[in-house]
Design a protein around this motif. Structure first.
Motif, mmCIF file in Angstrom:
data_model
loop_
_atom_site.group_PDB
_atom_site.id
_atom_site.type_symbol
_atom_site.label_atom_id
_atom_site.label_comp_id
_atom_site.label_asym_id
_atom_site.label_seq_id
_atom_site.Cartn_x
_atom_site.Cartn_y
_atom_site.Cartn_z
ATOM 1 N N SER A 349 -19.310 2.798 16.058
ATOM 2 C CA SER A 349 -17.967 2.217 15.964
ATOM 3 C C SER A 349 -17.910 0.872 16.686
ATOM 4 C CB SER A 349 -16.929 3.171 16.562
ATOM 5 O OG SER A 349 -16.853 4.378 15.831
ATOM 6 N N VAL A 430 -15.324 6.295 11.518
ATOM 7 C CA VAL A 430 -15.740 4.988 12.027
ATOM 8 C C VAL A 430 -14.942 3.884 11.336
ATOM 9 C CG1 VAL A 430 -17.671 3.379 12.223
ATOM 10 C CG2 VAL A 430 -18.046 5.825 12.608
ATOM 11 N N PRO A 455 -12.959 3.239 20.622
ATOM 12 C CA PRO A 455 -13.885 4.373 20.470
ATOM 13 C C PRO A 455 -13.887 5.307 21.674
ATOM 14 C CG PRO A 455 -14.914 2.345 19.705
ATOM 15 C CD PRO A 455 -13.647 1.950 20.419
#
Length: 520
Positions: A349, A430, A455
């Protein structure tokens, strides 16, 4: 030397002000994660016998030890509670300090702001000194808050102080690594790659040492995290290794800084051709040219990690006696693979966020205006950025899955399902993170920095809600919570479609807002 440090206090205050949001949110997330893990342990393992059994099971699996590290005292509640925090989540802590130091050193030089500031009453070494002072202050705050949180959760006070010092030391070493990388590299992107590669080497050395020759783990600062034995007769002398190494790294960085020109790196940037290729007139080709090296390095890194973790995953069978049913072993192997994939998805990510961050820095530096002054439209330029972020992230998850499959098959692990499909299950989540980062960029370029915390924040939401048994809707705020844990669970088309819909909606809003706002 004194004149070289003039303005350090002023630049430190400026750095703290600029980082007040990302640093506060990230530190709060890390501290909350520690508190949740510590508070949940007593409920999961109500007596010493249960804790010893769990600790021995963890130590009995080379796969889990390679991922989380060993428990040196199986009777210690704190050692068991902080298993994941000691090494694995310390990597995210290290990434935070790399981002902050790079932001105030190499990024500032690359943008030309360091040269402007140096034209005033600011010494040559002040920017590096200010970044170091900020790192020390933030590491100290993080260490103290972590110690307080762990103590409040019921863990031993002395052990909590030692663990807080371990985390503070990890942050300091990461800051020192970033300081050296900023002098060696000639660009912010290369600086980040050097620092990330160094931390990856630290992790691999620690994993090799914890599953093989023990002395190897002493070669890694992440290995010191375990060897400090925070909650099992702490080795206080180990804590001195962190500031010593940090001082050495900062000293090397200062020496390198004195031997190079402002804006350059010890390794000079490779000059491009005198005439650009006509293909670079296309926005997509230009984007691939800009991000090509990063994609190649990320591909190599995730491929190696995939193969390594694929090779150690079959070791989960060591947790069980040979008489245990095969399907239970397969399930445990699937759970370990799912855990590895979840961590890889969080890391990947950051690749998507880095692509968006590059677009933001290009706009801030004026490069975007130069591109848009040609026949390239806003839509084509943004489409190229979106495609690199999304397709690049998807490609990296695919490579991760292929690497896992290769490593798993090479060690003749039991059949637990298609690991490539399991990796692809994380792609929509993601993409949601990438969509949020792009939305922030489309609203205001400066808001892209918030994307670096997304993230980790989502990972904390997922884990904390599970550990503390909080209302499920809190966990649902994280896209990672909706991903089916393939291969331990079945594929869920509904969850995947929902994540794709959210990602599409975020990208649609980001597209509309970017085409409407002023550039710069």
């Amino acid at each position: 030397m004194t004149n070289a440090l003039v303005g350090t206090a002023l630049l430190t205050r400026l750095a703290l002000r600029r980082d007040r949001v990302v640093a506060a949110v990230s530190i709060a997330a890390l501290v909350l994660l520690c508190f949740a893990s510590a508070a949940a342990t007593s409920g999961l393992y109500p007596d010493e016998g249960a804790r010893v059994h769990a600790a021995e099971a963890i130590n009995g699996s080379p796969a889990i030890v390679a991922l989380y590290g060993p428990i040196l005292d199986v009777r210690s509640e704190g050692e068991l509670a902080m298993t994941k925090m000691t090494v694995l989540y310390a990597v995210f802590l290290a990434a935070l300090f790399v981002v902050l130091v790079r932001r105030h050193t190499r990024v500032e030089e690359e943008s030309g702001r360091t040269e402007l500031v140096g034209g005033g009453a600011v010494g040559r070494s002040a920017p590096l000194a200010a970044a170091t002072v900020e790192a020390v202050l933030l590491a100290t705050v993080l260490g103290l808050l972590t110690a307080i949180a762990n103590t409040a959760a019921g863990l031993d006070v002395a052990g909590s102080l030692a663990f807080g010092a371990v985390w503070a030391g990890t942050g300091l070493v990461a800051a020192g690594v970033a300081a050296v990388a900023a002098q060696v590299s000639a660009s912010a992107r290369t600086c980040g790659a050097f620092a990330a590669a160094t931390i990856a080497v630290f992790f691999m050395l620690r994993a090799v040492g914890d599953t093989g020759p023990g002395w190897v783990s002493w070669c890694s600062p992440l290995g010191w995290n375990t060897q400090a034995r925070a909650y099992a007769d702490p080795r206080w002398w180990v804590l001195a290794l962190y500031p010593v190494l940090t001082a050495g790294l900062v000293g090397v960085a200062a020496l390198l800084r004195s031997r190079r020109d402002l804006g350059s790196g010890l390794l000079a940037a490779r000059p491009g051709p005198a005439r650009g290729s006509p293909r670079l007139a296309d926005a997509m080709t230009l984007a691939l040219q800009v991000h090509g090296t990063a994609i190649a390095l990320w591909t190599l890194a995730v491929a190696v990690l995939g193969v390594v973790f694929g090779m150690i995953a079959p070791g989960v069978g060591d947790l069980l006696d040979s008489g245990v049913a095969k399907d239970l072993i397969d399930k445990l192997g699937g759970l370990l693979v799912a855990a590895v994939l979840s961590m890889n998805a969080v890391v990947i990510s950051y690749f998507a966020v880095s692509v968006v961050a590059r677009a933001s820095s290009d706009e801030a530096s004026g490069r975007t205006e130069l591109v848009l002054a040609t026949s390239t439209s806003r839509s084509r330029w943004l489409a190229a950025t979106i495609l690199v972020a999304l397709v690049g992230a998807g490609w990296l998850m695919l490579v991760t899955g292929v690497g896992l499959e290769i490593g798993y098959v090479a060690t003749s692990g039991p059949d637990i399902g298609d690991l490539v499909t399991a990796a692809l299950a994380w792609v929509p989540a993601v993409w949601v993170v990438a969509g949020l980062a792009l939305l922030g960029f489309s609203l205001r370029p400066g808001w892209t920095v918030v994307g670096w915390g997304l993230p980790l924040a989502f990972l904390v939401f997922t884990l904390v809600v599970e550990l503390l048994e909080l209302p499920s809707w809190l966990g649902d705020l994280s896209p990672y919570s909706h991903v089916p844990q393939v291969p331990a669970e079945s594929w869920d088309w509904g969850a995947e479609a929902g994540l794709l819909a959210v990602a599409a909606a975020l990208l649609g809003v980001a597209w509309w807002r970017f085409t409407e706002r002023d550039i710069g």
